[in-house]
Scaffold this motif. Structure first.
Motif, PDB file in Angstrom:
ATOM      1  N   ASP A 217       6.604   7.494 -11.243  1.00 23.38           N
ATOM      2  CA  ASP A 217       6.387   8.744 -11.966  1.00 23.38           C
ATOM      3  C   ASP A 217       7.697   9.521 -12.092  1.00 23.38           C
ATOM      4  OD1 ASP A 217       4.454  10.681 -13.136  1.00 23.38           O
ATOM      5  OD2 ASP A 217       5.131  11.936 -11.464  1.00 23.38           O
TER       6      ASP A 217
ATOM      7  N   LYS B 108       9.313  10.281 -15.863  1.00 26.17           N
ATOM      8  CA  LYS B 108       9.448  11.655 -16.344  1.00 26.17           C
ATOM      9  C   LYS B 108      10.898  12.142 -16.350  1.00 26.17           C
ATOM     10  CE  LYS B 108       4.792  13.054 -14.950  1.00 26.17           C
ATOM     11  NZ  LYS B 108       3.993  13.918 -14.038  1.00 26.17           N
TER      12      LYS B 108
ATOM     13  N   GLN C   7      12.604  13.932 -14.327  1.00 29.02           N
ATOM     14  CA  GLN C   7      12.757  15.361 -14.023  1.00 29.02           C
ATOM     15  C   GLN C   7      13.031  15.590 -12.539  1.00 29.02           C
ATOM     16  OE1 GLN C   7       9.174  17.211 -15.532  1.00 29.02           O
ATOM     17  NE2 GLN C   7       9.787  16.923 -17.670  1.00 29.02           N
TER      18      GLN C   7
END
Length: 835
Positions: free
Chosen positions: A658, A662, A664
């Motif tokens: 994840d 993403k 981030q």
């Protein structure tokens, strides 16, 4: 082969025989007969990577007496040869051009040559090149006397593509354009060894800053604004290094200019060519949230290469058996220079982490070697480099400084530099200078610490209020390593400093006799393999756990960070007494550790235990690293180091996919471009069905950086789920032309032998080990060890250990220095079952 026949006839008159490389006998003979060397060099660098670099050279030298002369040349082709106006048939024999006695004169000789250079040491790519000649690779580009003690001046001219810029050791004198090509002329240099001469040309960006009135320029290719914004910091660290060295040595910068090149994928940390220093881009341009070790690493690298201007460039070792002398000065003084810039960093802790721990890792293996070792031919000089030279030697130099005192030591260093400036010197020359500043027997001290391999095995016990310390020589030579060893309880409240200059030394404990447990090396200054019994090991584990928060009030909690790290390191060296207990204690310590260098070392130990030894693949360590990475109460840099270790070993995702998808960050951590690149490699290994998807995602992110994209595409192939494709890549790596960028090749080899794929990679071990001699012949100085480590680090099986042992048994004549590199790299396999 007429020249070879004539030369062979001369060998009976004391002239060394022709053989490949530069033998010690040849170097000594040339030093006795050749002097006043100068090179005038012209190179034409074509627009196309597929066209060769050609050169023209005028070499001048004086002969003490008329003898035939061997020039060193391992380039593509010698095109023409004229000696003192007489044209001679161009001929090379065993990597040498033979200049016949009849064509030479006593006194000044002039040799003119044209040639085609070899590409290997030009490090060519489509958009730039840089030379890297250490230790004996200048001869692959132009004919020369390729030995460190025949220093010469260099005058360089370059013809390059019109859009390129160039830098060399001398300042640029002129720049003109003709027929769409750029012509550059550079100023004659001060006397340099051939391995220190360099130039670079390409599509570099250039920025210039000043130190007083003196310009300094950096050449680079980085495009990320957050990284190029660091250039001012880099120049500040350069200035600070120069200021410190000038003040300490009492000698102004020995060379006319300070320019440097930050090279993508550079195979070393740096290389000290005066006026054309090369640096690795990863070490110089830091991420947006650099850790303390990363920040220290940059200033120490800058200070290291800057120190070489005095130690190595201006005063150069006579022969590469003393290469350690230039490296020890550079590392020792780099540590001193970085201190004022990072006053918050504990100096003994820094030195123990940077020098002692990596030195132990090599010195404990069957492949250990002396700091100073014999060298019969420069073709094997690269094998001298390693942790003993870079890390053990600074420990020994610090001991020497402590023995003499800082004032006499500095006086001796200044005298040494003044005496040998722009010349050559040996370790014995320095010892002779320092001897005049002390009553100590430095020659005897040096013999044990510098000229003999290994380290003492140190044991101790307390009986009848006496502390007895014993030293054992692991090689049965009855050597004793004289040094101070400090014992104490973990809190530092009790210390006992013992001068150990005999095989057994006993001292009374006096008022400290009531202390329950004494730990060794609590000031982190001693050097040796400290052997613990089970009771002391268990007490040490308890002390680490106490640091980890079981009871912060207990008196056995080390207050000083160097004591905590020394205790941890000693326990790690004795981990056979309880590996799981040690892993739990280290994890507990890191969870509550305030010093980032101690925490960094703890994470490194956990990572090692997760891939080597009895805990390899054990979820205990993966879970511990994830707990540290996820702990929002910890300093971000400690969490980040745990996260990076976790990415390399994880078997359970826990949110890593994840975080990659993403882009981030990870649970509040800021991740760098290289963090995402590494995650791409590691995730592709674990999610074979997503291999193409991961590749497309990461290539899209790297679209703005051509250099990073090229690196990623090269290495990512090793993460493919296709075994036939991996086999083909491995076969490609066995071809020298396919491993031109050595850090990339090493990274690919590691992924092919990743711990998760070790059973599928067993077939790679024997062919890759058999390639080591060719790796040494064609690669740069660190590549043989890097190749062996990348091949073997991911293996932890009895089958892999058996293959290494079988290779050694069936190759009894394997080159000894190369065998040492193999034994160092395979230590975890050869000691399988011990930990």
């Amino acid at each position: 082969m007429l020249m070879a026949a004539l030369f062979a006839a001369a060998c009976g008159q004391g002239v060394p025989q022709v053989e490949e490389g530069v033998s010690e006998a040849l170097a000594q003979f040339r030093k006795e007969t050749v002097s006043d060397v100068s090179y005038t060099l012209e190179f034409s660098i074509p627009d196309s990577l597929h066209s060769p670099v050609t050169g023209r050279e005028t070499l001048q030298f004086s002969l003490e007496k008329r003898v035939p002369v061997q020039l060193d040349f391992r380039g593509e082709k010698l095109l023409s040869l004229t000696v003192n106006g007489t044209e001679i048939a161009p001929e090379c024999t065993l990597e040498h051009i033979i200049l016949p006695r009849a064509a030479l004169v006593g006194g000044l000789n002039t040799v003119e040559m044209t040639f085609v250079s070899g590409d290997r040491s030009l490090n060519r790519s489509e958009e730039y090149l840089y030379t890297l000649f250490v230790p004996d690779r200048a001869r692959t580009v132009f004919p020369c006397f390729d030995q460190p003690d025949l220093k010469a001046s260099f005058e360089l001219s370059l013809e390059i593509p019109s859009s390129w810029v160039a830098v060399s050791c001398g300042s640029k004198v002129s720049e003109t354009m003709s027929e769409g090509r750029k012509h550059l002329v550079f100023k004659k240099t001060a006397p340099l060894s051939t391995y220190l001469f360099a130039f670079s040309a390409g599509r570099w960006q250039v920025q210039t800053r000043y130190r007083g009135d003196e310009p300094m320029s950096v050449y680079y290719r980085e495009t990320d604004p957050s990284k190029t914004a660091q250039i001012d910091d880099i120049f500040d660290q350069v200035r600070a290094s120069l200021d410190w060295l000038e003040e300490y040595t009492g000698i102004a910068r020995p060379f006319e200019k300070y320019d440097f090149v930050i090279v993508p994928g550079f195979q070393f940390g740096g290389m000290e060519h005066p006026g054309c220093i090369l640096f690795n881009d990863k070490r110089m341009f830091l991420s947006a949230a650099p850790t303390t070790p990363e920040k220290l690493s940059r200033i120490e690298l800058i200070a290291h290469e800057t120190s070489h201007l005095w130690f190595g460039d201006a005063v150069t070792m006579r022969w590469f058996n003393d290469v350690w002398t230039k490296e020890v000065y550079a590392n020792y003084f780099a540590a001193q220079i970085s201190g004022p810039m990072f006053p918050e960093v504990n100096a003994p802790l820094r030195d123990f982490r940077n020098f002692t721990i990596p030195a132990w890792a090599e010195d404990r293996t069957a492949g250990t070697n002396a700091i100073r070792r014999p060298l019969d031919n420069l073709s094997r000089a690269g094998l001298i480099y390693g942790n003993i030279v870079y890390d053990k030697a600074p420990v020994v130099m610090r001991m020497l400084s402590d023995l003499l005192g800082s004032g006499p030591f500095r006086d001796g260093i200044r005298e040494y530099l003044g005496k040998f400036m722009y010349g050559n010197a040996t370790w014995d020359d320095l010892v002779a200078v320092l001897d005049s500043h002390t009553d100590l027997d430095l020659a005897a001290w040096s013999k044990v610490w510098v000229s003999e391999k290994g380290m003492p095995v140190i044991k101790y016990c307390v009986s009848d209020d006496m502390l007895t310390v014993t030293q054992e020589d692991p090689f049965g030579r009855s050597l004793v390593w004289p040094q101070y060893i400090t014992f104490g309880d973990a809190s530092g409240a009790v210390t006992k400093r013992v001068w150990c200059d005999a095989a057994s030394v006993s001292v009374p404990l006096g008022d400290d006799a009531s202390v329950a447990v004494l730990f060794p090396n609590m000031d982190a200054l001693a050097y040796g393999r400290f052997i613990l019994d089970q009771d002391i090991f268990d007490a040490g584990i308890q002390a680490l756990a106490d640091i980890g928060g079981i009871d912060r009030r207990r008196s056995c909690v080390p207050d000083r960070p160097e004591s905590r790290l020394s205790l941890m390191a000693t326990l790690f060296e004795n981990r056979n007494l309880g590996p799981e207990a040690l892993a739990r204690a280290i994890a507990a310590l890191v969870q509550r550790e305030s010093d980032p260098l101690v925490a960094s070392a703890g994470v490194s130990y956990l990572r090692t235990m997760s891939v080597h030894g009895s805990l390899a693949g054990n979820p205990l360590i993966e879970n511990s690293l994830r707990d540290i990475a996820d702990n929002m109460a910890l300093a971000p840099e400690i969490r980040l180091q745990a996260f990076r270790a976790l990415v390399g070993i994880f078997r359970s995702d826990g949110g890593l996919w994840d975080a990659f998808e993403k882009a981030q960050g990870y649970k509040g951590l800021v991740l760098s471009t290289r963090d995402y690149i590494n995650m791409a490699y590691q995730l592709a290994l674990r999610y074979p069905s997503r291999y193409e998807r991961i590749r497309e995602m990461e290539e899209a992110r790297l679209a703005g950086s051509a250099d990073l994209l090229r690196e990623f595409r090269y290495i990512y192939r090793a993460a493919t789920p296709s075994k036939p494709d991996r086999d083909r890549l491995f076969e490609e790596l066995l071809e020298p032309s396919n491993r031109a960028v050595e850090p990339w090749a090493a990274s690919a080899l590691y992924l092919l032998n990743h711990p998760l794929r070790q059973s599928e990679a067993l077939d790679y071990i024997i062919p890759a080990l058999a390639e080591l001699p060719e790796i040494q012949r064609t690669g740069d100085i660190f590549f043989p060890k890097d190749w062996a480590v990348s091949l073997l680090e991911g293996h932890n099986s009895p089958e892999a250990a058996a293959m290494v042992k079988a290779f050694l048994a069936t190759n009894p004549d394997f080159p000894p220095m190369l065998k040492d590199k193999l034994l160092q790299s395979a230590d975890h396999l050869l000691s399988l079952g011990l930990y």
